[in-house]
Scaffold this motif. Structure first.
Motif: not given
Length: 95
Positions: A57-64
């Motif tokens: 789904t690509g719904k996770a949000k991983h922010v650097a």
């Protein structure tokens, strides 16, 4: 004798593998995007990374955060790592 590490915690040691990594400075998006093969994008000024955890789904949000290292893992996947953890886990390969 076989250990059952599903019933209690077991001590493991990380295998020595080599990885590629780049540090996110906030000013090097084009270099990071090229390195991460398009698996990163900017959203509201944040560097977002598509990882294996995103699933289909690509719904996770991983922010650097600025200063994090962007890593290409052993299966070609990309993720980020905080600088203090990176320093405790990795050392530069000098050829």
């Amino acid at each position: 004798m076989s250990l059952d590490y599903t019933k209690e915690p077991t001590l493991f040691k990380k295998k020595p593998v080599e990885i590629l990594a780049m540090k996110w400075t906030g000013d090097n998006f084009d270099a990071i995007k090229s390195f991460a093969e398009g698996n990163v994008f900017l959203e509201d000024g944040e560097l977002v990374i598509r990882t294996l955890e995103d699933g289909k789904t690509g719904k996770a949000k991983h922010v650097a955060s600025i200063g994090d290292f962007i890593i290409q893992g052993v299966q070609g996947e990309f993720y980020f790592c905080k600088p203090d953890i990176f320093g405790q886990t990795y050392s530069m390969v000098l050829e």
